[in-house]
Design an enzyme around this catalytic site. Structure first.
Site, PDB file in Angstrom:
ATOM      1  N   VAL A  31       0.861  -1.182   0.000  1.00 36.63           N
ATOM      2  CA  VAL A  31       0.000   0.000   0.000  1.00 36.63           C
ATOM      3  C   VAL A  31       0.896   1.230   0.000  1.00 36.63           C
ATOM      4  O   VAL A  31       1.735   1.402   0.884  1.00 36.63           O
ATOM      5  CB  VAL A  31      -0.941   0.027   1.230  1.00 36.63           C
ATOM      6  CG1 VAL A  31      -2.081   1.011   0.989  1.00 36.63           C
ATOM      7  CG2 VAL A  31      -1.493  -1.342   1.538  1.00 36.63           C
ATOM      8  N   HIS A  61      -7.517   6.740   1.582  1.00 38.83           N
ATOM      9  CA  HIS A  61      -7.651   5.321   1.250  1.00 38.83           C
ATOM     10  C   HIS A  61      -6.542   4.497   1.908  1.00 38.83           C
ATOM     11  O   HIS A  61      -6.772   3.392   2.392  1.00 38.83           O
ATOM     12  CB  HIS A  61      -7.586   5.149  -0.275  1.00 38.83           C
ATOM     13  CG  HIS A  61      -8.661   4.281  -0.798  1.00 38.83           C
ATOM     14  ND1 HIS A  61      -9.856   4.766  -1.276  1.00 38.83           N
ATOM     15  CD2 HIS A  61      -8.735   2.936  -0.909  1.00 38.83           C
ATOM     16  CE1 HIS A  61     -10.613   3.765  -1.655  1.00 38.83           C
ATOM     17  NE2 HIS A  61      -9.961   2.648  -1.444  1.00 38.83           N
TER      18      HIS A  61
HETATM   19  C1  DLZ Z   1      -8.118   1.341  -4.060  1.00 36.77           C
HETATM   20  C2  DLZ Z   1      -6.706   1.056  -3.700  1.00 36.77           C
HETATM   21  C3  DLZ Z   1      -5.777   2.103  -3.563  1.00 36.77           C
HETATM   22  C4  DLZ Z   1      -6.154   3.528  -3.717  1.00 36.77           C
HETATM   23  N1  DLZ Z   1      -4.500   1.851  -3.259  1.00 36.77           N
HETATM   24  C5  DLZ Z   1      -4.101   0.568  -3.096  1.00 36.77           C
HETATM   25  C6  DLZ Z   1      -2.758   0.276  -2.773  1.00 36.77           C
HETATM   26  O1  DLZ Z   1      -1.883   1.136  -2.668  1.00 36.77           O
HETATM   27  N2  DLZ Z   1      -2.422  -1.031  -2.605  1.00 36.77           N
HETATM   28  C7  DLZ Z   1      -3.327  -2.066  -2.716  1.00 36.77           C
HETATM   29  O2  DLZ Z   1      -2.956  -3.212  -2.538  1.00 36.77           O
HETATM   30  N3  DLZ Z   1      -4.599  -1.795  -3.028  1.00 36.77           N
HETATM   31  C8  DLZ Z   1      -5.007  -0.524  -3.220  1.00 36.77           C
HETATM   32  N4  DLZ Z   1      -6.310  -0.258  -3.547  1.00 36.77           N
HETATM   33  C9  DLZ Z   1      -7.230  -1.405  -3.771  1.00 36.77           C
HETATM   34  C10 DLZ Z   1      -7.856  -1.956  -2.478  1.00 36.77           C
HETATM   35  O3  DLZ Z   1      -6.925  -2.765  -1.763  1.00 36.77           O
HETATM   36  C11 DLZ Z   1      -9.083  -2.812  -2.818  1.00 36.77           C
HETATM   37  O4  DLZ Z   1      -8.719  -3.813  -3.748  1.00 36.77           O
HETATM   38  C12 DLZ Z   1     -10.210  -1.986  -3.405  1.00 36.77           C
HETATM   39  O5  DLZ Z   1     -10.520  -0.914  -2.550  1.00 36.77           O
HETATM   40  C13 DLZ Z   1     -11.487  -2.839  -3.621  1.00 36.77           C
HETATM   41  O6  DLZ Z   1     -11.954  -3.340  -2.359  1.00 36.77           O
END
Ligand code: DLZ
Length: 174
Positions: free
Chosen positions: A89, A96
């Site tokens: 992430v 988020h």
């Molecule tokens: C939506 C989202 C965002 C903004 N950033 C990441 C990230 O940096 N790393 C990651 O693994 N997933 C991200 N997601 C997707 C969310 O984990 C998730 O898949 C969505 O919100 C759908 O539930």
């Protein structure tokens, strides 16, 4: 910062043999440039310590937020000894980041305590891509390696404690 100086591919303490152990790996497709490298590190480390390739089951989920449910599927439907969740992430301009980090942390913690099964947190939470790259096979090693070594250690600990299990009725203590 907790891991700023630590090389994640250099382990503290001895890593036991992973022979006869079975692992599930759930990996997020989001930021695959990073998570694919974490996955390779985790698999290589499990094999390096003796785990048979056939005893490693890999499943993908869309993002880090879905990792706890993916891990729960392993707990519910398979006989693995431990699950490793791998994700990345990266801090963006919205909140988020906070919600995803909170969700995956609480989800993984709740899961392992409920199922009495190691769920190992191989999730990078970084301010930018550069920091993630440093921890995905770069200057600071590979978070996937560390997660795999942790999973092996926790399975060995659980096996040892189960083998020496004694029954205590804690209600009799006064
Ligand atoms: C939506 C989202 C965002 C903004 N950033 C990441 C990230 O940096 N790393 C990651 O693994 N997933 C991200 N997601 C997707 C969310 O984990 C998730 O898949 C969505 O919100 C759908 O539930």
């Amino acid at each position: 910062m907790a891991t700023s100086l630590k090389n994640l591919s250099v382990f503290e303490g001895e890593v036991p043999s992973a022979r006869e152990m079975k692992f599930g790996i759930v990996v997020a497709e989001w930021n695959w440039q990073i998570t694919g490298t974490l996955l390779k590190g985790a698999i290589d480390t499990l094999k390096e310590y003796g785990c048979d390739e056939n005893d490693i089951i890999v499943k993908k989920v869309p993002g880090t937020f879905e990792l706890p449910l993916g891990a729960q599927f392993f707990a519910e439907y398979t006989d693995v000894d431990a699950v490793i969740v791998l994700g990345c992430v990266i801090q963006g301009e919205t909140r988020h980041f906070d919600f995803i980090c909170q969700g995956v942390t609480q989800g993984a913690t709740q899961l392992m305590l409920t199922w009495n099964m190691p769920v190992v947190f191989g999730v990078l939470t970084t301010e930018n891509l550069e920091q993630a790259l440093e921890r995905a096979g770069g200057r600071l090693g590979n978070k996937g390696d560390e997660a795999a070594a942790t999973a092996i250690k926790m399975v060995a600990l659980q096996n040892e404690m189960e083998a020496n299990e004694t029954t205590v009725d804690r209600r009799t203590v006064n």
